[in-house]
Write a protein that holds these residues in place. Structure first.
Motif, PDB file in Angstrom:
ATOM      1  N   PHE A  56     -19.463  19.292-116.891  1.00 34.89           N
ATOM      2  CA  PHE A  56     -20.735  18.810-116.361  1.00 34.89           C
ATOM      3  C   PHE A  56     -20.723  17.349-115.923  1.00 34.89           C
ATOM      4  CE2 PHE A  56     -21.783  22.308-119.300  1.00 34.89           C
ATOM      5  CZ  PHE A  56     -22.390  23.170-118.393  1.00 34.89           C
ATOM      6  N   GLY A  57     -19.583  16.678-116.005  1.00 34.42           N
ATOM      7  CA  GLY A  57     -19.497  15.304-115.533  1.00 34.42           C
ATOM      8  C   GLY A  57     -19.460  14.289-116.656  1.00 34.42           C
ATOM      9  N   GLN A  58     -18.964  13.101-116.328  1.00 33.30           N
ATOM     10  CA  GLN A  58     -18.729  12.081-117.338  1.00 33.30           C
ATOM     11  C   GLN A  58     -20.008  11.557-117.984  1.00 33.30           C
ATOM     12  OE1 GLN A  58     -15.719  10.957-118.660  1.00 33.30           O
ATOM     13  NE2 GLN A  58     -15.147  12.857-117.630  1.00 33.30           N
ATOM     14  N   ALA A  59     -21.145  11.706-117.317  1.00 32.89           N
ATOM     15  CA  ALA A  59     -22.403  11.210-117.888  1.00 32.89           C
ATOM     16  C   ALA A  59     -23.004  12.184-118.891  1.00 32.89           C
ATOM     17  CB  ALA A  59     -23.412  10.923-116.779  1.00 32.89           C
ATOM     18  N   ALA A  60     -22.490  13.400-118.933  1.00 34.85           N
ATOM     19  CA  ALA A  60     -23.085  14.429-119.788  1.00 34.85           C
ATOM     20  C   ALA A  60     -22.844  14.126-121.260  1.00 34.85           C
ATOM     21  CB  ALA A  60     -22.514  15.797-119.434  1.00 34.85           C
ATOM     22  N   ARG A  61     -23.861  14.410-122.072  1.00 31.61           N
ATOM     23  CA  ARG A  61     -23.719  14.336-123.518  1.00 31.61           C
ATOM     24  C   ARG A  61     -24.414  15.541-124.126  1.00 31.61           C
ATOM     25  NH1 ARG A  61     -25.872   9.953-128.049  1.00 31.61           N
ATOM     26  NH2 ARG A  61     -24.915  11.039-129.813  1.00 31.61           N
ATOM     27  N   ALA A  62     -23.752  16.163-125.105  1.00 31.21           N
ATOM     28  CA  ALA A  62     -24.251  17.397-125.703  1.00 31.21           C
ATOM     29  C   ALA A  62     -24.697  17.171-127.142  1.00 31.21           C
ATOM     30  CB  ALA A  62     -23.178  18.477-125.663  1.00 31.21           C
ATOM     31  N   TRP A  63     -25.828  17.788-127.482  1.00 23.89           N
ATOM     32  CA  TRP A  63     -26.334  17.800-128.847  1.00 23.89           C
ATOM     33  C   TRP A  63     -26.393  19.258-129.321  1.00 23.89           C
ATOM     34  CZ3 TRP A  63     -27.797  14.043-125.481  1.00 23.89           C
ATOM     35  CH2 TRP A  63     -27.884  12.719-125.961  1.00 23.89           C
ATOM     36  N   LEU A 222     -27.765  15.559-118.713  1.00 27.23           N
ATOM     37  CA  LEU A 222     -26.924  15.273-117.557  1.00 27.23           C
ATOM     38  C   LEU A 222     -27.259  13.929-116.932  1.00 27.23           C
ATOM     39  CD1 LEU A 222     -27.110  18.849-115.989  1.00 27.23           C
ATOM     40  CD2 LEU A 222     -25.393  17.950-117.573  1.00 27.23           C
ATOM     41  N   ASP A 223     -28.529  13.547-116.990  1.00 24.72           N
ATOM     42  CA  ASP A 223     -28.976  12.231-116.534  1.00 24.72           C
ATOM     43  C   ASP A 223     -29.530  11.487-117.749  1.00 24.72           C
ATOM     44  OD1 ASP A 223     -30.099   9.965-115.495  1.00 24.72           O
ATOM     45  OD2 ASP A 223     -31.465  10.994-114.129  1.00 24.72           O
ATOM     46  N   PRO A 224     -28.825  10.485-118.251  1.00 24.16           N
ATOM     47  CA  PRO A 224     -29.269   9.794-119.464  1.00 24.16           C
ATOM     48  C   PRO A 224     -30.669   9.213-119.363  1.00 24.16           C
ATOM     49  CG  PRO A 224     -27.010   9.180-118.914  1.00 24.16           C
ATOM     50  CD  PRO A 224     -27.539   9.958-117.738  1.00 24.16           C
ATOM     51  N   ALA A 225     -31.128   8.929-118.159  1.00 26.43           N
ATOM     52  CA  ALA A 225     -32.462   8.353-118.003  1.00 26.43           C
ATOM     53  C   ALA A 225     -33.573   9.388-118.137  1.00 26.43           C
ATOM     54  CB  ALA A 225     -32.576   7.662-116.642  1.00 26.43           C
TER      55      ALA A 225
END
Length: 350
Positions: A56-63, A222-225
């Motif tokens: 999903f790209g480098q900005a992605a973060r999963a919880w 996907l978008d931290p903002a």
């Protein structure tokens, strides 16, 4: 321990009925030795972040969370203030099958739109995207779509991109309920990021249970903002697993290689096989196109009631039934079900 069920029996009610893929069970066993830090500060959860980023790209973060309802509620709560609302299709899972959890647990107003094929469009979104600045109306903030939809239909990458562009132009965010995102990507033969990150989706609820995991879904920002306080929202909603390594190890096994794709392709192929067999039986009508792993049909007379004594499946709406295929559905399972369907239709005609 002796099994309390017959492992040979398969159902066509839900892909949730399936067991756990052996490769995922092996991953859980491999993660079991020794001690690891609790509450997600373990090596497996750290490693799975890189796995999600590859998709999903480098900005992605999963919880990681326990289940799909939680993934949706945590996602949407982290995207909205208390006075803001979510636009979705009337048939959306968050509206029809989550026991009111978005409203009751999340305190989130849902603004629903009729969508006969389960899919929103920019024009349908506009039916609820109004009243901005009106203190008497819950303020639209998020558009939530599902891929695949609850009616078994698919959004293409272009359709999602059009929704995201329109929503963003209105100042709205986009959430995607991806409990069956793997099936959608496999059916369309595209990477999962083509239907999410590249199309402009802001936050994703990623499903693992329906595609071979024991349990576990993930909130993927996907978008931290677009989402704030996910760590805290997850804890507040009782979704912070103490032994998270066993959820993360499953995602690692599912997503590091092509297991997700193999499982999704199998489920989709079995649905197509079932649909083709059902269509050949006089009196059976497919109610909707078969686009992934769901088959919707209309059966004559009391055939559904008779057939359900042999196989489990659900009634849907307007006289339809729904048959779901899973990662472990085999050709033999489908052929046995189709043969039973043909027998019950013939018996009902006599």
């Amino acid at each position: 321990m002796t099994p309390r069920h017959d492992p040979r029996l398969k159902a066509f009610a839900s892909d949730n009925y399936a067991g756990v893929h052996p490769e995922i069970l092996q991953a859980v066993v491999a993660a079991n030795g020794g001690h690891q830090t609790a509450y997600g500060d373990d090596r497996y959860t750290e490693a799975v972040q890189e796995v999600f980023q590859r998709h999903f790209g480098q900005a992605a973060r999963a919880w990681p969370v326990f289940n799909g309802t939680a993934a949706n509620v945590v996602s949407l709560r982290s995207m909205t203030a208390t006075w803001e609302a979510v636009i979705c299709a009337e048939s959306a899972h968050i509206n029809t099958d989550e026991g009111g959890a978005p409203e009751v647990a999340g305190g989130i107003k849902l603004l629903t739109v009729p969508a006969p094929d389960g899919k929103l469009t920019p024009e349908l979104i506009d039916r609820q995207a109004w009243g901005f600045g009106d203190v008497h109306r819950a303020q639209p903030k998020v558009v939530s779509i599902s891929n695949t939809t609850e009616l078994g239909t698919l959004y293409t990458a272009a359709e999602i991109a059009a929704i995201c562009e329109h929503a963003h132009d209105l100042g709205l965010l986009v959430h995607l309920d991806g409990s069956r995102l793997t099936n959608a990507a496999a059916a369309l033969d595209v990477p999962m990021r083509a239907l999410t990150t590249d199309a402009g989706v802001d936050v994703l609820s990623f499903g693992g249970t329906k595609i071979g995991m024991m349990y576990g879904e993930a909130v993927v920002v996907l978008d931290p903002a677009a989402a704030t306080g996910v760590d805290y929202v997850r804890k507040t909603f009782m979704q912070l697993s103490s032994k998270m390594r066993f959820v993360s190890a499953q995602f690692d096994a599912l997503l590091s290689g092509d297991l997700w794709l193999r499982n999704a392709r199998r489920a989709n192929a079995m649905a197509r096989r079932l649909a083709a067999a059902a269509e050949r039986i006089p009196g059976v009508r497919l109610a909707r196109p078969v686009e992934a792993n769901a088959v919707f049909a209309v059966l004559p007379g009391d055939v559904a009631e008779r057939l359900r004594k042999r196989f489990t499946f659900y009634d849907w709406t307007d006289g339809e039934v729904r048959w779901m295929c899973a990662f472990d559905t085999t050709e033999e399972d489908v052929d046995a079900f189709a043969a039973a369907l043909a027998e019950e239709v013939a018996a009902a005609r006599r």
